[in-house]
Design an enzyme around this catalytic site. Structure first.
Site, PDB file in Angstrom:
ATOM      1  N   PRO A  59       0.842  -1.207   0.000  1.00 36.90           N
ATOM      2  CA  PRO A  59       0.000   0.000   0.000  1.00 36.90           C
ATOM      3  C   PRO A  59       0.875   1.254   0.000  1.00 36.90           C
ATOM      4  O   PRO A  59       2.027   1.229   0.435  1.00 36.90           O
ATOM      5  CB  PRO A  59      -0.795  -0.117   1.317  1.00 36.90           C
ATOM      6  CG  PRO A  59      -0.668  -1.544   1.720  1.00 36.90           C
ATOM      7  CD  PRO A  59       0.636  -2.028   1.198  1.00 36.90           C
ATOM      8  N   ASP A 123      14.957 -10.768   7.757  1.00 40.17           N
ATOM      9  CA  ASP A 123      15.163 -11.042   9.186  1.00 40.17           C
ATOM     10  C   ASP A 123      14.405 -12.271   9.681  1.00 40.17           C
ATOM     11  O   ASP A 123      13.981 -12.341  10.835  1.00 40.17           O
ATOM     12  CB  ASP A 123      14.757  -9.818  10.025  1.00 40.17           C
ATOM     13  CG  ASP A 123      15.629  -8.615   9.750  1.00 40.17           C
ATOM     14  OD1 ASP A 123      16.790  -8.818   9.336  1.00 40.17           O
ATOM     15  OD2 ASP A 123      15.166  -7.487   9.948  1.00 40.17           O
TER      16      ASP A 123
END
Length: 1546
Positions: A59, A123
């Site tokens: 978005p 990560d």
């Protein structure tokens, strides 16, 4: 154990814990990125670098990376402005997840794994199928470093260290070696030669330097291939040597006027062949064998000597230099060049200084002079002196001719016969002497009889001789201009213009009250301040810059080009000089001719000027060299270093050193006055690393005052003996003018000082700041500033020194490369033994500032006094500011009422102007303002740091370590610098970012977060870029709005700023906008920016202390110009609308305009073919139109088997006519297209508008995002602008429009009629039609004069029902018999094996059959010639036999004839189960195993990409029974390496 070894120590034991490191080719693959942060930007860059197709899903609120937004704007990737949906994984080959939402990341990862799509999650190692490594790329070279997740920062450091150890262009070496390997494999493709090929290549790759490999030329590769074919198994590193012949002109006769290239060529050549009249000074340079020609016997004898000496040396691979006594600029080497070319050598002419220009100038004779001599004509003379084509006399024309004095009588007769006046001045300049024999036409011959000179000379004829340097540069004050107001010049960012002189009289005297000074206060840099004085007090400046980005001489050059008069009311000429051996020779020549010259230079140029400086000093020429002292370190940092100045300290020049911007101006004045008063040259030096670039408030004498000062002081200094005494007297006379009583040695501190530091240059300002603190504390200390370093006056030095001094520390600012003491130390210690010192000799120690700008700080000087005040002082000390937190030490030396700020910017970003804007405002507020900008430009993303001090007091020149305000305008900078270390405790730190909360915390390195928390900084965030974007949607310059917002934030948060007054100034600055919309939006942007400024809650941060440290500041480098990687932009054609008569001139006068007739000037190697057959191969009622084209070759075009034919198609003329009429363009108007070729030549071509849009412009092509943006700028209808803006803001809608309707450029211009770019803009916005390449379907051996193509018409329907066609296939399907086409040849990888007996296995789908028809015809030709050919297998696939059995009859015939050994057909829709070619290949695995593995056959695939994996598996399956699957996979890769497994897919 049955003979098995129980334990073999040579077999390595796997340790586990490693990653399998692969290089994955993803060209053309679809990559999905979920997330919009900087990590996503990094992933996108890596994917695009690997030529992947990238889709971004996130978005808008999460699209925080400015890099990603830029790539979206450029159209480099597709962006869907929404959250992830599982359909996004359709057709994706790779997924990168960088979204911060952990649950979303896990969801996407699971969905990808279910579809067996490899995924990487930021990560989250446990959820990732693969990991990223720190990489380095250089051409074909990629280096990756992995620490297996244990230390990514360390991996980056290791990668940088590896990359820095590599030579430049190491990747290019790989490419050149690959080219050599391919050439050798083509020359010897036999599998039995594999080992020998490897040995030969290894002998080069392992022994040759990478620099040499990168520089391998095509001819050198050919030499190596020849060596291999001749039987060599290896090559020594210097086996290949390219012989070369260079031509050097030596008419100048002076070695110092040779170019560096010519000098080096003479010194390094194996053989030098020279004319007998070349000067001995030139020949002394020769380092190799020297042959002197005997020219008396005539040209034929000279050519015999050349052939005997030069040609044999060239054949032996030697480098040869031919030195001619004449001027090569005027064709003196033409006969030699023709001789060498006749024997196959192309000599390289080394252009240099023409004797026709250099000799007169060196003798003080200009060749042109304003309106007095506005024409310059070079004449040729025959051997007997006859002048060729002497023009009629013109009083403003200068004639120049090279001639021997024995031929001058005939030349004089020619001039007289043409009506040249007998009193016309003539000057004869001997080539070897640089003097002028002056006469007139009538007196020339008689004067020459009295002169002893006889030989070659340059003769200058014309009235310009009366305006030579002796008179042209004389100082006259009668023509001075009226005084103009001094412009308010603030910082180096405004263009400083020296104030013009006002009328003065000789009786003006200087009257000043004490502690005031003449001049106006300016915000000015040290370099500009010095240049101001140099320009004012001279007529001629020689500028010697070293670095291309250096500021040396820029001001002087600008003033000169704008015709700013100097202090004497005369014009000032500036000459930029190259820095080479003997660089100051021309200065010496100008001074000898009476010029009032000066020189402005960087200290790196000094060592090359020393020989000439000795001559200047011995001749007692009054000149001032203004030298910016600096040195560049190995990491490109620019540091203060006086080593080059010290090297010149024994030339006889006086040496005066400045320590600040104000001193730079003042001592420049003193230097000029002293130089002319004492008739003594002066070298005025100042710090180029800091002071030259530092901008402060300084008092500057205007030109009128300088004029008066020079005259008045010069009178008062007459009769003073000794240069040191002259300088001291000049300083005394100027004390009221300059507002300071300068001394040759100036002491500051306690008069009863027992400890003294002796220093020169800007370090003196730092020491003085420390002294003031210590004296206030009761310490008996002081500093002795050395102003006049040469000649060293022990008398003046000892007189200035306190008599009770016990210890002295000498600070040398020279690079400490040797073990001995510095030159200043030796002068100081020697002074005590001259008999002028009566007390006890003090202890003298010495030291240096440790290299690095951070160490030049008053706090660092404390340690010097501490060691002096101790009982055991340290000898050979280093001055450095140690420790991470030095803010408290820094704060002690900040003047009362002084505020400090530091701005961190990416050098090329829109925020880079913020520091300049703030400085400009503060400088206008009558405060003390000190601005110093450092650059860390030796990085991929250069950084710019602005150090700004402002307030009521002056401060010393040092980097700021305790700023009240720190502004980081690009968040990426935090990854490279610990910016918190430059901000004081509880100071303000502003981050320009749209990130908030945890997202922002995550992007700040731990070490920076820890320092922010430790110092309790007040952190603010503002997204100035987003504010600017929101307010510049339709109008306004983005970077101006960014600067306004960040500047306003500074005014609000920085201490010591009148916010109301500052914002009033912002409003006044904006009020000057002519466009009311921009005026309103700028004010709105400022207001919105201040509203969005938010505080960052650092108390919630999870801080980890320790970890890898980051530097606190950047060592300054030169602000290198940005290197544009896409240099091809300069080659882009530029079209302009011209009148008919402009187009007619080249036609009427083709020789004058150099007209060349070309088929297509814009196409390299264009050819013309004539259509002879256009036949549809598929039935008319069938949906796909596949057609066969045959074309006759009209110009001898040649093509190879497997080549592709590039067709340069045209647009539909009817559609073009409709567009031109609707757009309002006249089809018969003329357009001139200008372009630059790759070799730098400018060419132009002329076409009508109709021709441009029919033949060149891709009017019906697919527009990119850039074109939509251009329409926004051109659209006049607000509704259309909004509609276009909406499309641009939503990538999904734009992609949907493109996919469903495929609009063309013409469609968009019709859809948005208010957007009407001009004809020139339209031609610049729409690219040229690109050629479409089709595999050639014929063998030229069978069809010598024709070429065939197999093509399918590309057509489709849009969602709205519009019928679209591929541009080139539409053009070709409608081509008529007899129509001529423009084509070009493109080589391909589809090549037949060298051996006719090698089996050929071909797999073609649809029109992929084209190259295999050529293969079959080539083998058929050789078979018809009686040659035996090997087996051929064809796997052909299409939809069905009835409609798409392309060339079926031919194939059946070849199969029946036995040429096509096996014909395997796969018609996918002719039966219930679909059958493809991979199925047929699976059936023939045994056959393929024998043909490929036993008979060294080659496998080819041409067609779409989708069957490639299945075909590959089928081949691996064919090899697996014999060698196992693992080896089969490796074997297939080896086949690819050997060009026996070739794919051409699309």
């Amino acid at each position: 154990m049955g003979g098995l070894s129980v334990d073999d120590p040579t077999v390595p034991v796997p340790k586990g814990g490693a990653s399998l490191i692969l290089a994955w080719s993803i060209a053309g693959r679809n990559v999905l990125i979920v997330g919009g942060n900087d990590a996503a930007a990094s992933r996108a860059f890596f994917a695009l670098e690997a030529d992947a197709s990238v889709t971004l899903v996130t978005p808008d609120c999460h699209l925080t990376s400015s890099q990603l937004r830029t790539r979206v704007d450029r159209g480099e990737l597709a962006w869907f402005n929404r959250s992830f949906e599982e359909r996004d994984l359709d057709s994706k080959h790779l997924v990168f997840i960088t979204a911060e939402n952990e649950s979303l990341a896990r969801h996407v990862a699971i969905a990808a794994k279910q579809r067996k799509v490899p995924v990487n999650v930021l990560d989250a190692a446990d959820a990732s199928d693969f990991h990223f490594m720190s990489t380095y790329r250089d051409h074909a070279l990629q280096i990756a470093v992995s620490t297996n997740g244990n230390g990514p920062k360390l991996a980056s450091r290791i990668r940088r260290q590896i990359a820095s150890s590599l030579p430049p262009n190491a990747g290019l070496a790989i490419q050149r070696l690959s080219a050599l390997r391919q050439r050798i494999r083509s020359a010897d493709p036999s599998p039995s030669s594999t080992s020998r090929r490897l040995r030969f290549i290894n002998s080069i790759s392992e022994a040759w330097p990478l620099e040499k490999l990168a520089d391998l030329s095509d001819s050198e590769i050919s030499h190596l291939v020849h060596s291999y074919v001749s039987g060599a198994d290896h090559v020594a590193p210097h086996y290949v040597r390219k012989s070369e012949v260079k031509i050097v002109g030596a008419a100048v006769a002076d070695p110092e006027l040779l170019t560096r290239k010519a000098y080096n060529a003479l010194a390094s050549a194996d053989l030098v062949v020279a004319d007998s009249t070349v000067s001995r000074e030139i020949l002394d340079i020769v380092g190799g064998e020297l042959v002197v020609l005997q020219v008396a016997a005539g040209r034929d004898h000279v050519e015999l000597q050349l052939e005997g000496a030069v040609l044999s040396a060239l054949k032996d691979g030697k480098d040869v230099v031919r030195v001619v006594a004449g001027d090569v600029a005027f064709g003196s080497a033409a006969e030699d060049i023709a001789l060498f070319q006749k024997h196959g050598y192309s000599p390289v002419v080394l252009p240099g200084v023409s004797a026709s220009v250099a000799a007169p100038l060196a003798a003080g004779i200009p060749l042109s002079k304003g309106t007095a001599a506005d024409q310059l004509l070079f004449l040729s003379a025959s051997q007997d002196g006859r002048l060729v084509n002497v023009p009629s006399f013109s009083a403003t024309r200068t004639l120049v001719v090279d001639i021997t004095t024995s031929a001058l009588p005939q030349a004089v007769a020619d001039l007289s016969s043409r009506g040249y006046p007998s009193e016309l001045p003539v000057a004869v300049v001997p080539h070897h002497q640089h003097r002028a024999i002056r006469a007139t036409i009538s007196t020339l011959l008689s004067i020459l009889k009295k002169d002893t000179f006889n030989g070659a000379a340059t003769v200058v004829i014309g009235y310009v001789i009366e305006n030579s340097i002796q008179t042209a540069l004389s100082h006259k004050v009668e023509h001075v201009q009226p005084h103009t107001a001094v412009p308010r010049s603030v910082t180096k960012f405004d263009t400083y213009v020296p104030p013009q002189p006002r009328e003065v009289t000789a009786s003006v005297s200087i009257k000043k009250t004490h502690n005031t000074r003449l001049g106006s206060v300016q915000q000015i840099s040290g370099q500009t301040a010095v240049s101001h004085v140099a320009y004012a007090l001279s007529d001629l400046s020689f500028v010697y810059p070293v670095a291309s980005t250096h500021t040396v001489g820029l001001d002087i050059a600008r003033w000169s080009s704008n015709n700013v008069k100097n202090a004497f009311g005369t014009s000032h000429k500036t000459i930029n000089m190259s820095t080479r051996t003997g660089a100051a020779t021309v200065v010496h020549g100008a001074l000898s001719a009476g010029a009032h010259a000066t020189s402005v230079l960087s200290s790196e140029a000094l060592p090359l000027m020393i020989p000439s400086m000795y001559h200047i000093a011995s001749a007692r020429k009054p000149v001032v060299f203004h030298v910016a002292t600096q040195a560049a370190t190995e990491n490109h940092s620019v540091v203060s270093d006086y080593s080059d100045v010290m090297a010149a300290s024994y030339t006889g020049f006086g040496l005066l050193g400045s320590g600040s911007v104000q001193e730079g101006h003042d001592l420049a004045v003193i230097s000029h006055v002293a130089a002319h008063a004492a008739k003594h040259p002066v070298l005025h030096f100042f710090d180029g690393a800091r002071i030259a670039r530092e901008s402060v408030k300084a008092s500057v004498l205007d030109f009128t005052d300088l004029n008066t000062v020079v005259k008045s002081v010069a009178e008062n200094v007459k009769g003073v003996d000794g240069f040191a005494n002259v300088v001291e007297r000049v300083m005394y006379e100027l004390k009221d003018v300059l507002g300071h009583a300068y001394q040759v040695f100036e002491f500051v501190g306690a008069r009863d000082a027992e400890v003294v530091v002796v220093v020169l240059g800007p370090a003196a300002e730092l020491v003085e700041a420390a002294v003031h603190k210590l004296v206030k504390a009761g310490k008996k200390v002081g500093v002795l500033k050395v102003r006049l370093y040469r000649p060293w006056s022990a008398h003046h030095f000892l007189q200035a020194l306190p008599k009770g001094v016990k210890k002295i520390a000498v600070v040398d600012q020279t690079s400490g490369g040797g073990a001995g003491h510095g030159p200043l130390y030796l002068d100081v210690t020697g002074s005590f033994y001259t008999g002028n010192w009566t007390g006890p000799v003090p202890a003298v120690i010495n030291g240096r500032f440790k290299q690095g700008s951070g160490n030049y700080h008053p706090a660092a000087v404390d340690a010097v006094f501490q060691t002096l005040l101790s009982h055991q002082p340290v000898y050979g000390f280093s001055i450095a500011l140690e420790g991470d937190d030095v803010s408290e030490a820094d704060a002690k030396y900040v003047g009362e009422g002084v505020r400090q700020a530091v701005f961190w910017d990416a050098q090329e970003k829109e925020t880079a102007a913020v520091g300049e804007a703030v400085t400009r405002y503060l400088a206008g507020q009558h405060q003390q303002v000190q601005s110093f900008v450092t650059h860390d430009a030796a990085q991929i993303v250069p950084v710019k740091i602005t150090n700004l001090r402002f307030g009521s007091a002056e401060t010393s020149p040092s980097l700021i370590r305790s700023a009240d305000y720190g502004g980081v305008h690009d968040l990426e900078i935090l990854q490279r610098y610990n910016v918190a270390l430059s901000v004081k405790h509880r100071g303000v730190l502003v981050l320009n970012t749209g990130l908030k909360g945890a997202e922002l915390e995550k992007e700040i390195p731990e070490v920076v977060k820890a320092e922010i928390v430790r110092r309790n900084l007040k952190v603010y965030a503002i997204d100035a870029n987003q504010v600017a974007k929101d307010w510049t949607w339709f109008k306004g310059k983005f970077e101006e709005y960014v600067s306004l917002v960040l500047k306003s934030v500074f005014f609000k948060l920085a201490p010591g700023i009148d916010f109301a007054g500052a914002m009033k100034a912002v409003g006044e600055g904006v009020s000057g906008e002519k466009d009311y919309t921009i005026f309103r939006t700028k004010l709105g942007a400022v207001q919105r920016g201040l509203e969005l400024l938010n505080t960052v809650d650092t108390a919630k941060w999870d801080v980890t202390y320790g970890g890898e440290k980051l530097p606190a500041f950047a060592e300054g480098t030169h602000p290198f110009d940005k290197v544009h990687l896409v240099e091809e932009e300069d080659l882009e054609p530029k079209a302009k609308h011209v009148k008919w008569h402009h187009a007619a001139w080249p036609v009427l006068f083709p020789e004058a305009y150099g007209v060349e007739k070309k088929l297509r000037p814009d196409v390299e190697d264009a050819h013309l073919v004539n259509v002879t057959e256009n036949v549809r191969l598929t039935p008319k009622e069938y949906e796909r139109n596949v057609f066969h084209l045959e074309m006759d070759i009209l110009d001898g075009m040649r093509y190879e088997i497997g080549d592709a034919l590039g067709v340069h198609g045209h647009n539909d003329p009817e559609h073009v006519a409709i567009f031109l009429k609707a757009y309002g363009l006249n089809p018969d108007d003329v357009v001139m297209v200008e372009r630059k070729t790759e070799d730098g030549r400018s060419t132009s071509e002329v076409r009508t508008v109709n021709q441009m849009f029919t033949q060149v412009v891709d009017l019906f092509g697919k527009p990119g995002r850039k074109f939509y943006q251009a329409l926004v700028d051109h659209a006049k209808d607000p509704k259309e602008r909004v509609l276009l803006a909406d499309l641009l803001s939503n990538a999904e809608d734009l992609q949907l429009l493109t996919d469903e309707e495929t609009p063309t450029y013409a469609d968009l211009l019709e859809r948005f009629p208010s957007a009407r770019p001009s004809l020139e803009d339209l031609l610049a916005l729409i690219p040229a039609i690109k050629p479409r390449h089709y595999s050639i379907a014929s063998a030229q051996s069978m069809h010598p004069n024709s070429v065939h193509l197999l093509i399918v018409l590309v057509d489709w329907k849009t969602k709205s029902g519009a019928l679209r066609f591929g541009q080139c296939t539409r053009y070709l399907v409608h081509s008529k018999v007899g129509q001529q086409l423009c084509v070009s040849i493109k080589p391909s990888v589809m090549k037949l094996p060298k051996s006719l007996m090698a089996p050929v296995i071909m797999s073609g789908l649809g029109t992929g059959m084209a190259p295999f028809r050529a293969f079959i015809e080539e083998r058929a030709y050789w078979r018809a010639q009686g040659k035996q050919v090997g087996p051929m297998v064809l796997y052909f696939g299409s939809r069905n036999r009835a409609n798409e059995y392309l060339y079926g009859e031919e194939l059946e015939a070849y199969h029946a004839d036995g040429l096509l050994t096996h014909l395997r057909l796969a018609f996918s829709r002719d039966q219930k189960e679909k059958v493809y070619i991979q199925h047929k290949i699976l059936e023939d695995q045994k056959l393929l195993e024998g043909y490929v593995m036993d008979e060294q056959g080659a496998f080819y695939l041409c067609g779409p990409t989708w069957p490639v994996p299945d075909v590959r598996d089928a081949l691996v399956g064919a090899f697996e029974p014999r060698i196992g699957k693992k080896r089969a996979v490796e074997y297939l890769e080896e086949l690819k390496e050997e060009d026996r497994y070739i794919l051409e897919v699309y």
